[in-house]
Write an enzyme that holds these catalytic residues in place. Structure first.
Site, PDB file in Angstrom:
ATOM      1  N   HIS A   1       0.857  -1.180   0.000  1.00  0.00           N
ATOM      2  CA  HIS A   1       0.000   0.000   0.000  1.00  0.00           C
ATOM      3  C   HIS A   1       0.890   1.224   0.000  1.00  0.00           C
ATOM      4  O   HIS A   1       2.091   1.124   0.223  1.00  0.00           O
ATOM      5  CB  HIS A   1      -0.959  -0.010   1.196  1.00  0.00           C
ATOM      6  CG  HIS A   1      -0.307  -0.250   2.515  1.00  0.00           C
ATOM      7  ND1 HIS A   1       0.210  -1.483   2.879  1.00  0.00           N
ATOM      8  CD2 HIS A   1      -0.069   0.567   3.551  1.00  0.00           C
ATOM      9  CE1 HIS A   1       0.735  -1.397   4.089  1.00  0.00           C
ATOM     10  NE2 HIS A   1       0.583  -0.158   4.519  1.00  0.00           N
ATOM     11  N   GLY A   2       0.324   2.376  -0.269  1.00  0.00           N
ATOM     12  CA  GLY A   2       1.104   3.602  -0.416  1.00  0.00           C
ATOM     13  C   GLY A   2       1.588   4.174   0.901  1.00  0.00           C
ATOM     14  O   GLY A   2       1.204   3.733   1.984  1.00  0.00           O
TER      15      GLY A   2
END
Length: 146
Positions: free
Chosen positions: A62-63
């Protein structure tokens, strides 16, 4: 709208690096309208600082926190890699057969992460995901995650 749709799933991928796996998961999130393009490089950036390998043959890229503005709505993508891909950082091999790309508005990513982690804490569940023969089978297996 569900955070997981059949169009967010890639089956039987032959992927040879964790970067390629993360890019595939990120591309699905972009195509699904969950994130802007700039979210994908932030997923790779997070992997450089903190491994998203979770054990039991799964990774949940995920970012970074800085990429929150690139998230349009919460979503999950899944990349199934039957032969596995190594998610280690030069230490012992960390084989991953199922990659969950996630994007969460606000703190929703924590809830999504938690639900995936609980489901995948049972190795039998991960095996079912890794062996699934259709996108609809994966959606059905993960029906409780939303």
């Amino acid at each position: 709208m569900s955070i997981l749709n059949e169009s967010n799933i890639l089956l039987n991928q032959d992927i040879t690096s964790k970067e390629e796996a993360i890019k595939a998961a990120g591309k699905l999130l972009v195509q699904g309208g969950y994130v802007d393009e700039e979210y994908v490089p932030s997923m790779l950036e997070r992997e450089k600082t903190v491994s998203t390998y979770m054990g039991n043959f799964i990774a949940i890229p995920h970012g970074t926190d800085e990429s929150k503005t690139a998230i349009k709505k919460s979503g999950i993508s899944i990349v199934q890699i039957p032969n596995g891909v190594d998610f280690s950082n030069d230490e012992e091999e960390k084989l991953v057969t199922v990659v969950f790309g996630i994007a969460g508005v606000g703190d929703e990513h924590l809830d999504i992460l938690s639900q995936i982690a609980v489901y995948c804490s049972e190795i039998d569940n991960v095996v079912k995901l890794a062996d699934a023969n259709s996108e609809s089978e994966i959606v059905q297996l993960l029906g409780g995650i939303d």
